[in-house]
Design a protein around this motif. Structure first.
Motif, PDB file in Angstrom:
ATOM      1  N   VAL A 261      40.133  43.003  35.218  1.00  7.32           N
ATOM      2  CA  VAL A 261      39.656  42.409  36.472  1.00  7.32           C
ATOM      3  C   VAL A 261      40.800  42.386  37.488  1.00  7.32           C
ATOM      4  O   VAL A 261      41.935  42.046  37.149  1.00  7.32           O
ATOM      5  CB  VAL A 261      39.137  40.975  36.254  1.00  7.32           C
ATOM      6  CG1 VAL A 261      38.721  40.341  37.576  1.00  7.32           C
ATOM      7  CG2 VAL A 261      37.972  40.967  35.268  1.00  7.32           C
TER       8      VAL A 261
ATOM      9  N   LEU B  79      41.492  40.880  41.495  1.00  6.01           N
ATOM     10  CA  LEU B  79      41.037  40.094  42.627  1.00  6.01           C
ATOM     11  C   LEU B  79      41.934  40.403  43.820  1.00  6.01           C
ATOM     12  O   LEU B  79      43.161  40.424  43.693  1.00  6.01           O
ATOM     13  CB  LEU B  79      41.105  38.598  42.319  1.00  6.01           C
ATOM     14  CG  LEU B  79      40.397  38.140  41.036  1.00  6.01           C
ATOM     15  CD1 LEU B  79      40.678  36.661  40.789  1.00  6.01           C
ATOM     16  CD2 LEU B  79      38.887  38.392  41.129  1.00  6.01           C
TER      17      LEU B  79
ATOM     18  N   GLN C 182      41.213  33.430  38.696  1.00  5.30           N
ATOM     19  CA  GLN C 182      42.222  34.061  37.844  1.00  5.30           C
ATOM     20  C   GLN C 182      42.514  33.195  36.623  1.00  5.30           C
ATOM     21  O   GLN C 182      42.565  33.694  35.490  1.00  5.30           O
ATOM     22  CB  GLN C 182      43.498  34.305  38.637  1.00  5.30           C
ATOM     23  CG  GLN C 182      44.589  35.002  37.833  1.00  5.30           C
ATOM     24  CD  GLN C 182      45.885  35.130  38.604  1.00  5.30           C
ATOM     25  OE1 GLN C 182      46.262  34.244  39.369  1.00  5.30           O
ATOM     26  NE2 GLN C 182      46.586  36.247  38.427  1.00  5.30           N
TER      27      GLN C 182
ATOM     28  N   LEU D  10      39.183  32.953  34.223  1.00  2.00           N
ATOM     29  CA  LEU D  10      38.942  34.157  33.439  1.00  2.00           C
ATOM     30  C   LEU D  10      40.096  34.418  32.470  1.00  2.00           C
ATOM     31  O   LEU D  10      39.880  34.871  31.335  1.00  2.00           O
ATOM     32  CB  LEU D  10      38.751  35.366  34.360  1.00  2.00           C
ATOM     33  CG  LEU D  10      37.471  35.395  35.188  1.00  2.00           C
ATOM     34  CD1 LEU D  10      37.445  36.631  36.087  1.00  2.00           C
ATOM     35  CD2 LEU D  10      36.223  35.366  34.302  1.00  2.00           C
TER      36      LEU D  10
ATOM     37  N   PHE E 178      40.485  37.330  29.626  1.00  2.78           N
ATOM     38  CA  PHE E 178      40.516  38.478  30.525  1.00  2.78           C
ATOM     39  C   PHE E 178      41.932  38.704  31.048  1.00  2.78           C
ATOM     40  O   PHE E 178      42.682  37.751  31.257  1.00  2.78           O
ATOM     41  CB  PHE E 178      39.582  38.252  31.722  1.00  2.78           C
ATOM     42  CG  PHE E 178      38.124  38.243  31.386  1.00  2.78           C
ATOM     43  CD1 PHE E 178      37.362  39.391  31.525  1.00  2.78           C
ATOM     44  CD2 PHE E 178      37.504  37.089  30.940  1.00  2.78           C
ATOM     45  CE1 PHE E 178      36.005  39.387  31.231  1.00  2.78           C
ATOM     46  CE2 PHE E 178      36.150  37.068  30.639  1.00  2.78           C
ATOM     47  CZ  PHE E 178      35.402  38.223  30.777  1.00  2.78           C
TER      48      PHE E 178
ATOM     49  N   VAL F 297      43.681  39.515  34.275  1.00  5.63           N
ATOM     50  CA  VAL F 297      43.294  39.407  35.683  1.00  5.63           C
ATOM     51  C   VAL F 297      44.519  39.605  36.567  1.00  5.63           C
ATOM     52  O   VAL F 297      45.504  38.866  36.452  1.00  5.63           O
ATOM     53  CB  VAL F 297      42.650  38.041  35.983  1.00  5.63           C
ATOM     54  CG1 VAL F 297      42.172  38.000  37.438  1.00  5.63           C
ATOM     55  CG2 VAL F 297      41.483  37.763  35.034  1.00  5.63           C
TER      56      VAL F 297
END
Length: 242
Positions: free
Chosen positions: A182, A184, A202, A205, A210, A212
């Motif tokens: 992921v 952002l 952030q 997740l 994850f 991130v």
């Protein structure tokens, strides 16, 4: 052979030469449309030459005379609804956040059906697909990603979110499910979805396993800039198989 309805020409960008190896689904924000995201897709395609880009129009027209489309309704919206952790919000903002989460979840099945029809037509595997979205489009991308993982379905290989947030409560996700990468991208001067929301997404997740990446864009308001788009394109190019 898929029986899905044909994709309108303005929503799909195919490689100039050769077969489709990868698929990026680009979702617009409130008041936008697929043509708006297609302008981004054309820039991304300069690097991702084997990818197709699907830029669908939102399923609803915007209310109250606002031009463009929306994925779900946000009656009475204010930035406090998407300012970060709903558990830390005032009750009225937390209620708005919950409402948005429910509406986004209700909009996911119809969009998933459209994506599924296109994936079948192009014969692109899940590990070669990615979601990316701006504002409401980020909210939809994360909602579909987490719903797929919670249901044990193949998730996209990567997700990019521009200037959005994570809605609702993150469902319990199987430990064995591979987590998509992921990224952002968020403007620090965003007055629609405050930058603090990106920090919260952030962290939330990340706590769920994850990886991130967060690219903060100093001085940027609620939009996608060229530097953020270039970084997102490189991220997707790195995480989708050639």
């Amino acid at each position: 052979m898929s029986s899905a309805s044909p994709v309108p020409a303005h929503e799909l960008l195919l490689p100039e030469d050769g077969p489709v190896r990868r698929l990026v689904v680009l979702l617009h924000g409130y008041g936008g449309d697929g043509r708006e995201m297609m302008a981004l897709a054309r820039r991304m395609a300069r690097r991702m030459t084997t990818a197709a880009f699907f830029c669908p129009d939102g399923g609803e027209t915007c209310p109250d005379g606002v031009s463009g489309r929306q994925w779900f309704s946000t009656p009475g919206f204010r930035p406090g609804w998407v300012a970060g952790d709903p558990a830390a919000m005032p009750p009225e903002d937390a209620a708005g956040h919950v409402l948005m989460g429910r509406n986004a979840a209700a909009a996911c099945p119809a969009l998933e059906e459209r994506i599924g029809g296109l994936v079948a037509r192009l014969e692109v595997p899940a590990e070669a697909t990615a979601f990316a979205g701006f504002s409401q489009g980020q909210m939809m991308s994360l909602a579909m990603m987490t719903a797929r993982l919670a249901a044990g379905q193949p998730a996209p290989a990567a997700v990019v979110g521009f200037s959005g947030t994570l809605l609702g409560v993150l469902p319990d996700l199987p430990d064995t499910s591979p987590r998509p990468a992921v990224m952002l991208v968020h403007g620090e001067a965003d007055d629609v979805v405050p930058f603090a929301s990106a920090r919260w997404v952030q962290a939330r997740l990340g706590a769920a396993g994850f990886r991130v990446e967060l690219l903060a864009r100093p001085g940027l308001d609620h939009r996608v800039d060229f530097a953020g788009l270039a970084a997102a394109t490189a991220f997707l190019d790195d995480h989708l198989p050639q």
